[in-house]
Design a protein around this motif. Structure first.
Motif, PDB file in Angstrom:
ATOM      1  N   GLU A  13       0.831  -1.203   0.000  1.00 30.41           N
ATOM      2  CA  GLU A  13       0.000   0.000   0.000  1.00 30.41           C
ATOM      3  C   GLU A  13       0.871   1.261   0.000  1.00 30.41           C
ATOM      4  O   GLU A  13       0.497   2.280  -0.595  1.00 30.41           O
ATOM      5  CB  GLU A  13      -0.924   0.003   1.219  1.00 30.41           C
ATOM      6  CG  GLU A  13      -1.982  -1.087   1.201  1.00 30.41           C
ATOM      7  CD  GLU A  13      -2.935  -0.939   0.024  1.00 30.41           C
ATOM      8  OE1 GLU A  13      -3.223   0.217  -0.369  1.00 30.41           O
ATOM      9  OE2 GLU A  13      -3.414  -1.962  -0.504  1.00 30.41           O
ATOM     10  N   ARG A  16       2.021   1.832  -3.525  1.00 29.21           N
ATOM     11  CA  ARG A  16       0.945   2.419  -4.315  1.00 29.21           C
ATOM     12  C   ARG A  16       0.795   3.902  -4.010  1.00 29.21           C
ATOM     13  O   ARG A  16       0.542   4.719  -4.911  1.00 29.21           O
ATOM     14  CB  ARG A  16      -0.368   1.688  -4.035  1.00 29.21           C
ATOM     15  CG  ARG A  16      -0.419   0.265  -4.553  1.00 29.21           C
ATOM     16  CD  ARG A  16      -1.701  -0.427  -4.156  1.00 29.21           C
ATOM     17  NE  ARG A  16      -2.878   0.284  -4.652  1.00 29.21           N
ATOM     18  CZ  ARG A  16      -4.128   0.020  -4.291  1.00 29.21           C
ATOM     19  NH1 ARG A  16      -4.366  -0.940  -3.402  1.00 29.21           N
ATOM     20  NH2 ARG A  16      -5.138   0.709  -4.790  1.00 29.21           N
ATOM     21  N   PHE A  17       0.966   4.259  -2.737  1.00 27.62           N
ATOM     22  CA  PHE A  17       0.855   5.664  -2.357  1.00 27.62           C
ATOM     23  C   PHE A  17       1.992   6.484  -2.963  1.00 27.62           C
ATOM     24  O   PHE A  17       1.779   7.610  -3.433  1.00 27.62           O
ATOM     25  CB  PHE A  17       0.859   5.795  -0.836  1.00 27.62           C
ATOM     26  CG  PHE A  17       0.744   7.205  -0.342  1.00 27.62           C
ATOM     27  CD1 PHE A  17      -0.361   7.970  -0.663  1.00 27.62           C
ATOM     28  CD2 PHE A  17       1.745   7.764   0.437  1.00 27.62           C
ATOM     29  CE1 PHE A  17      -0.474   9.283  -0.224  1.00 27.62           C
ATOM     30  CE2 PHE A  17       1.641   9.069   0.885  1.00 27.62           C
ATOM     31  CZ  PHE A  17       0.530   9.832   0.563  1.00 27.62           C
ATOM     32  N   CYS A  18       3.194   5.927  -2.959  1.00 24.63           N
ATOM     33  CA  CYS A  18       4.334   6.613  -3.583  1.00 24.63           C
ATOM     34  C   CYS A  18       4.071   6.835  -5.073  1.00 24.63           C
ATOM     35  O   CYS A  18       4.347   7.923  -5.614  1.00 24.63           O
ATOM     36  CB  CYS A  18       5.614   5.802  -3.391  1.00 24.63           C
ATOM     37  SG  CYS A  18       6.251   5.800  -1.705  1.00 24.63           S
ATOM     38  N   TYR A  20       1.199   7.095  -6.478  1.00 17.05           N
ATOM     39  CA  TYR A  20       0.164   8.133  -6.567  1.00 17.05           C
ATOM     40  C   TYR A  20       0.773   9.530  -6.470  1.00 17.05           C
ATOM     41  O   TYR A  20       0.445  10.437  -7.254  1.00 17.05           O
ATOM     42  CB  TYR A  20      -0.876   7.918  -5.467  1.00 17.05           C
ATOM     43  CG  TYR A  20      -1.797   9.098  -5.267  1.00 17.05           C
ATOM     44  CD1 TYR A  20      -2.875   9.312  -6.122  1.00 17.05           C
ATOM     45  CD2 TYR A  20      -1.576   9.992  -4.218  1.00 17.05           C
ATOM     46  CE1 TYR A  20      -3.713  10.401  -5.942  1.00 17.05           C
ATOM     47  CE2 TYR A  20      -2.414  11.084  -4.040  1.00 17.05           C
ATOM     48  CZ  TYR A  20      -3.480  11.286  -4.894  1.00 17.05           C
ATOM     49  OH  TYR A  20      -4.306  12.367  -4.720  1.00 17.05           O
ATOM     50  N   LEU A  21       1.663   9.729  -5.501  1.00 18.12           N
ATOM     51  CA  LEU A  21       2.286  11.038  -5.330  1.00 18.12           C
ATOM     52  C   LEU A  21       3.108  11.431  -6.557  1.00 18.12           C
ATOM     53  O   LEU A  21       3.072  12.587  -7.003  1.00 18.12           O
ATOM     54  CB  LEU A  21       3.175  11.030  -4.081  1.00 18.12           C
ATOM     55  CG  LEU A  21       2.475  10.919  -2.728  1.00 18.12           C
ATOM     56  CD1 LEU A  21       3.505  10.894  -1.604  1.00 18.12           C
ATOM     57  CD2 LEU A  21       1.486  12.060  -2.520  1.00 18.12           C
ATOM     58  N   GLU A  23       2.632  10.462  -9.583  1.00 21.39           N
ATOM     59  CA  GLU A  23       1.691  10.779 -10.661  1.00 21.39           C
ATOM     60  C   GLU A  23       1.088  12.171 -10.472  1.00 21.39           C
ATOM     61  O   GLU A  23       0.891  12.915 -11.449  1.00 21.39           O
ATOM     62  CB  GLU A  23       0.586   9.724 -10.707  1.00 21.39           C
ATOM     63  CG  GLU A  23      -0.446   9.950 -11.788  1.00 21.39           C
ATOM     64  CD  GLU A  23       0.119   9.889 -13.201  1.00 21.39           C
ATOM     65  OE1 GLU A  23      -0.588  10.327 -14.129  1.00 21.39           O
ATOM     66  OE2 GLU A  23       1.258   9.407 -13.377  1.00 21.39           O
ATOM     67  N   GLN A  24       0.811  12.565  -9.234  1.00 22.09           N
ATOM     68  CA  GLN A  24       0.269  13.893  -8.991  1.00 22.09           C
ATOM     69  C   GLN A  24       1.283  14.980  -9.328  1.00 22.09           C
ATOM     70  O   GLN A  24       0.920  16.050  -9.844  1.00 22.09           O
ATOM     71  CB  GLN A  24      -0.171  14.022  -7.524  1.00 22.09           C
ATOM     72  CG  GLN A  24      -1.333  13.124  -7.144  1.00 22.09           C
ATOM     73  CD  GLN A  24      -2.512  13.252  -8.084  1.00 22.09           C
ATOM     74  OE1 GLN A  24      -3.034  14.356  -8.286  1.00 22.09           O
ATOM     75  NE2 GLN A  24      -2.925  12.133  -8.661  1.00 22.09           N
ATOM     76  N   LYS A  27       1.168  15.190 -13.140  1.00 23.64           N
ATOM     77  CA  LYS A  27      -0.060  15.806 -13.638  1.00 23.64           C
ATOM     78  C   LYS A  27      -0.089  17.315 -13.409  1.00 23.64           C
ATOM     79  O   LYS A  27      -0.685  18.069 -14.183  1.00 23.64           O
ATOM     80  CB  LYS A  27      -1.278  15.176 -12.964  1.00 23.64           C
ATOM     81  CG  LYS A  27      -1.639  13.789 -13.477  1.00 23.64           C
ATOM     82  CD  LYS A  27      -2.898  13.288 -12.795  1.00 23.64           C
ATOM     83  CE  LYS A  27      -3.330  11.945 -13.374  1.00 23.64           C
ATOM     84  NZ  LYS A  27      -4.578  11.434 -12.714  1.00 23.64           N
TER      85      LYS A  27
END
Length: 223
Positions: A13, A16-18, A20-21, A23-24, A27
């Motif tokens: 998890e 996955r959070f890393c 996500y960060l 990707e943000q 973006k």
């Protein structure tokens, strides 16, 4: 032995959070410069309005004789190098990080013994995390000595003081997991490089991921 065991199976998890960060950041078109040391002189010349210092922490090296030996490894250096460690491991430091590292090494096929100088394992962890981790350790035969002080590392393992008696815990590799401390001296070099300088994360105060996120957010909304 599993060549992919440097990725902790119980930390998926967090991975996955890393992702996500990252990707943000992509973006939101944040300009990222990699493979570059951000020196204080460089930052000052670029004349930023605000600077966030998030350079992290360094591993603590305890005053134990023999740490210069080839069979000694610092905890952060094991990841990606698990196959290079010996079969029997003594892990010095039984905090939450030490316990999780022991579980990880156990899952990689190593026999792990923890040496903790305090009375409890993972003593500062949240209750649910601590109980879950201790259960996994028990189920997988990870041995631990509390109230035990590591005195010296030898070619045969680690000499400890336990219950007033000196004994040798035989091991092929000794892993040091005695905690972290802020990179305070390096952090202070950035003081004055901009009108606003904020220290965030482990370089301010060593904590957990949630602390770093909250700390970073709180600093960002002040500018």
């Amino acid at each position: 032995m599993n060549t992919f065991c440097h990725s902790m199976s119980f930390k998926n998890e967090i991975e996955r959070f890393c992702a996500y960060l990252i990707e943000q950041v992509r973006k939101n078109s944040v300009h990222v410069v990699l493979n570059t040391e951000a020196t204080a002189e460089m930052i000052e010349k670029m004349q930023f309005d605000a600077v966030f210092v998030a350079i992290g922490a360094e591993q603590i090296t305890p005053p134990i004789k023999g740490l210069e030996r080839k069979n000694v490894v610092m905890a952060l250096d094991i990841f990606g190098n698990e196959d290079l460690l010996g079969k029997r491991i003594v892990l010095i430091g039984g905090g939450m990080v030490g316990c999780e590292t022991a579980v990880h090494l156990n899952q990689c096929g190593h026999e792990v013994t923890i040496v903790e100088m305090g009375p409890d394992l993972a003593g500062t962890a949240q209750l649910t995390e601590r109980l879950h981790t201790l259960r996994i350790m028990k189920d997988n035969g990870i041995q631990a000595y509390t109230n035990t002080c590591a005195k010296e590392v030898t070619e045969k393992g680690c000499i400890v003081m336990c219950n007033g008696e000196e004994m040798l815990i035989e091991a092929d590799t000794v892993v040091i997991c005695a905690g972290m401390k802020p990179l305070a001296d390096e952090r202070e070099t950035y003081s004055g490089t901009a009108f606003t300088v904020r220290n965030i994360g482990d370089c301010k105060s060593v904590g957990v991921i949630a602390d770093a996120i909250e700390n970073g957010y709180a600093a960002a909304i002040t500018i």
